[in-house]
Scaffold this active site. Sequence first.
Site, PDB file in Angstrom:
ATOM      1  N   ARG A 102      51.004   7.912  62.142  1.00 40.67           N
ATOM      2  CA  ARG A 102      50.183   9.132  62.007  1.00 40.67           C
ATOM      3  C   ARG A 102      51.150  10.278  61.768  1.00 40.67           C
ATOM      4  O   ARG A 102      52.006  10.564  62.604  1.00 40.67           O
ATOM      5  CB  ARG A 102      49.360   9.370  63.272  1.00 40.67           C
ATOM      6  CG  ARG A 102      48.739  10.743  63.307  1.00 40.67           C
ATOM      7  CD  ARG A 102      47.686  10.903  64.371  1.00 40.67           C
ATOM      8  NE  ARG A 102      46.469  10.198  64.018  1.00 40.67           N
ATOM      9  CZ  ARG A 102      45.298  10.396  64.589  1.00 40.67           C
ATOM     10  NH1 ARG A 102      45.176  11.260  65.568  1.00 40.67           N
ATOM     11  NH2 ARG A 102      44.235   9.723  64.213  1.00 40.67           N
ATOM     12  N   HIS A 129      42.511   9.363  55.864  1.00 37.03           N
ATOM     13  CA  HIS A 129      42.327   8.686  57.154  1.00 37.03           C
ATOM     14  C   HIS A 129      41.572   7.366  56.898  1.00 37.03           C
ATOM     15  O   HIS A 129      40.421   7.202  57.296  1.00 37.03           O
ATOM     16  CB  HIS A 129      41.534   9.602  58.097  1.00 37.03           C
ATOM     17  CG  HIS A 129      41.620   9.226  59.540  1.00 37.03           C
ATOM     18  ND1 HIS A 129      42.377   8.168  60.008  1.00 37.03           N
ATOM     19  CD2 HIS A 129      41.018   9.761  60.640  1.00 37.03           C
ATOM     20  CE1 HIS A 129      42.249   8.087  61.323  1.00 37.03           C
ATOM     21  NE2 HIS A 129      41.429   9.033  61.735  1.00 37.03           N
ATOM     22  N   GLN A 132      39.696   5.213  59.662  1.00 35.59           N
ATOM     23  CA  GLN A 132      38.453   5.797  60.157  1.00 35.59           C
ATOM     24  C   GLN A 132      37.285   5.469  59.226  1.00 35.59           C
ATOM     25  O   GLN A 132      36.200   5.096  59.675  1.00 35.59           O
ATOM     26  CB  GLN A 132      38.604   7.316  60.286  1.00 35.59           C
ATOM     27  CG  GLN A 132      37.382   7.981  60.880  1.00 35.59           C
ATOM     28  CD  GLN A 132      37.154   7.612  62.336  1.00 35.59           C
ATOM     29  OE1 GLN A 132      38.049   7.773  63.160  1.00 35.59           O
ATOM     30  NE2 GLN A 132      35.973   7.106  62.667  1.00 35.59           N
ATOM     31  N   ASP A 217      33.255  16.852  60.350  1.00 36.41           N
ATOM     32  CA  ASP A 217      34.531  16.759  61.069  1.00 36.41           C
ATOM     33  C   ASP A 217      34.887  18.180  61.527  1.00 36.41           C
ATOM     34  O   ASP A 217      34.249  19.157  61.092  1.00 36.41           O
ATOM     35  CB  ASP A 217      35.592  16.190  60.112  1.00 36.41           C
ATOM     36  CG  ASP A 217      36.922  15.858  60.770  1.00 36.41           C
ATOM     37  OD1 ASP A 217      37.011  15.897  62.012  1.00 36.41           O
ATOM     38  OD2 ASP A 217      37.892  15.581  60.025  1.00 36.41           O
ATOM     39  N   CYS A 257      34.062  11.515  63.240  1.00 33.96           N
ATOM     40  CA  CYS A 257      35.208  10.681  63.619  1.00 33.96           C
ATOM     41  C   CYS A 257      35.718  11.000  65.026  1.00 33.96           C
ATOM     42  O   CYS A 257      36.399  10.182  65.625  1.00 33.96           O
ATOM     43  CB  CYS A 257      36.324  10.822  62.592  1.00 33.96           C
ATOM     44  SG  CYS A 257      37.046  12.474  62.501  1.00 33.96           S
ATOM     45  N   ARG A 285      36.563   1.308  65.533  1.00 27.81           N
ATOM     46  CA  ARG A 285      37.947   1.471  65.078  1.00 27.81           C
ATOM     47  C   ARG A 285      38.763   0.245  65.492  1.00 27.81           C
ATOM     48  O   ARG A 285      39.538  -0.297  64.710  1.00 27.81           O
ATOM     49  CB  ARG A 285      38.576   2.735  65.711  1.00 27.81           C
ATOM     50  CG  ARG A 285      38.113   4.053  65.136  1.00 27.81           C
ATOM     51  CD  ARG A 285      38.637   4.293  63.730  1.00 27.81           C
ATOM     52  NE  ARG A 285      40.090   4.292  63.652  1.00 27.81           N
ATOM     53  CZ  ARG A 285      40.878   5.323  63.942  1.00 27.81           C
ATOM     54  NH1 ARG A 285      40.352   6.477  64.307  1.00 27.81           N
ATOM     55  NH2 ARG A 285      42.194   5.234  63.825  1.00 27.81           N
TER      56      ARG A 285
HETATM   57  N1  NVA Z   1      40.460  15.862  60.167  1.00 23.52           N
HETATM   58  C1  NVA Z   1      40.907  15.672  61.533  1.00 23.52           C
HETATM   59  C2  NVA Z   1      40.617  14.284  61.980  1.00 23.52           C
HETATM   60  C3  NVA Z   1      41.043  13.967  63.389  1.00 23.52           C
HETATM   61  C4  NVA Z   1      40.804  12.536  63.770  1.00 23.52           C
HETATM   62  C5  NVA Z   1      42.394  15.997  61.631  1.00 23.52           C
HETATM   63  O1  NVA Z   1      43.132  15.633  60.708  1.00 23.52           O
HETATM   64  O2  NVA Z   1      42.809  16.626  62.607  1.00 23.52           O
HETATM   65  N1   CP Z   2      39.171   9.765  65.026  1.00 21.58           N
HETATM   66  C1   CP Z   2      40.465   9.730  65.398  1.00 21.58           C
HETATM   67  O1   CP Z   2      41.348   9.344  64.635  1.00 21.58           O
HETATM   68  O2   CP Z   2      40.690  10.097  66.694  1.00 21.58           O
HETATM   69  P1   CP Z   2      42.097  10.363  67.405  1.00 21.58           P
HETATM   70  O3   CP Z   2      42.670  11.619  66.807  1.00 21.58           O
HETATM   71  O4   CP Z   2      41.750  10.527  68.852  1.00 21.58           O
HETATM   72  O5   CP Z   2      42.992   9.197  67.147  1.00 21.58           O
END
Ligand code: NVA
Ligand code: CP
Length: 302
Positions: A102, A129, A132, A217, A257, A285
């Site tokens: 990540r 992502h 997800q 989101d 998500c 997930r």
């Molecule tokens: N769009 C959000 C998703 C978090 C799971 C982010 O990138 O922070």
């Molecule tokens: N939806 C998702 O990826 O959640 P986290 O940021 O908690 O991993």
Amino acid sequence: MKHYLQFNDLSADEYSYLFERAALIKKKFKAYEKHHPLVDRTLAMIFEKASTRTRVSFEAGMYQLGGSVVHLTTGDSQLGRAEPIEDSAKVISRMVDLVMIRTYEQSKIEGFAANSRVPVINGLTNEYHPCQILADIFTFIEHRGSIAGKTVTWVGDGNNMANTWLQAAALLGFKVHVSTPRGYEVDQKLAGATTGSCQFFSDPLEACKGADLVTTDVWTSMGYEAENEARKKAFADWCVDAEMMAAAKPDALFMHCLPAHRGEEVEADVIDGPQSVVWDEAENRMHVQKALMEYLLLGKVA
Ligand code: NVA
Ligand code: CP
């Protein structure tokens, strides 16, 4: 060797296999039946941004497959002290069988993958992502059957989730209605948007008409916190509420998500209401990622 860096990295045929495999793996998990195809295999998880679901689902999932995990963050590894990503990839991938990352820019995960001896999975970047959306489509299929020909409405930021929904629509044959505030549109090139698979709306209520699934989101994704105040103003009308859900099909689902901010991108009565499947979505997930890890290491086993 296959990496999973964006949704387009697998074909429609591979997705059909993964959805079937995830259903079987989930069934076995629910029945407390052992499923250990990855004994002695190790997954390294590298987090440069915070996580709850991604960490728990990959970590628990890998142990359930008989393997083990190593957890690294920027703060407690040399990644935070400017060791080049290419060097980190060369070292880490000599010691483990699979890597989940990540991070911020997609180019970073691509740089890692180009120097990795083992498959790399995108656990979220600024651009995409894919894990997800894999879980979201699996969840849709569980509740409503095939997603082909259906309409998904995206309300909110043109972010990593939106880009990935658009990639998935072009690949799996469904449509996405996209409504974002001006200045926060999706980058259509990044999303690989095709004319037949997406339609853009300035009014989020219009975008919800005829939807089989409404999804949104956070207004501010990780890494964009400095824009928080400006975003709060720009996104005020992009809150999924009962009126938007009423404009969708009567049996429309709601997904998010997570983590969610009730009263911002979604009202509490929607996310906690009868059309919401967010808890199934979160749980799934783990099941889809178990199928994905098994596939990347062993190929089709059934
Ligand atoms: N769009 C959000 C998703 C978090 C799971 C982010 O990138 O922070
Ligand atoms: N939806 C998702 O990826 O959640 P986290 O940021 O908690 O991993």
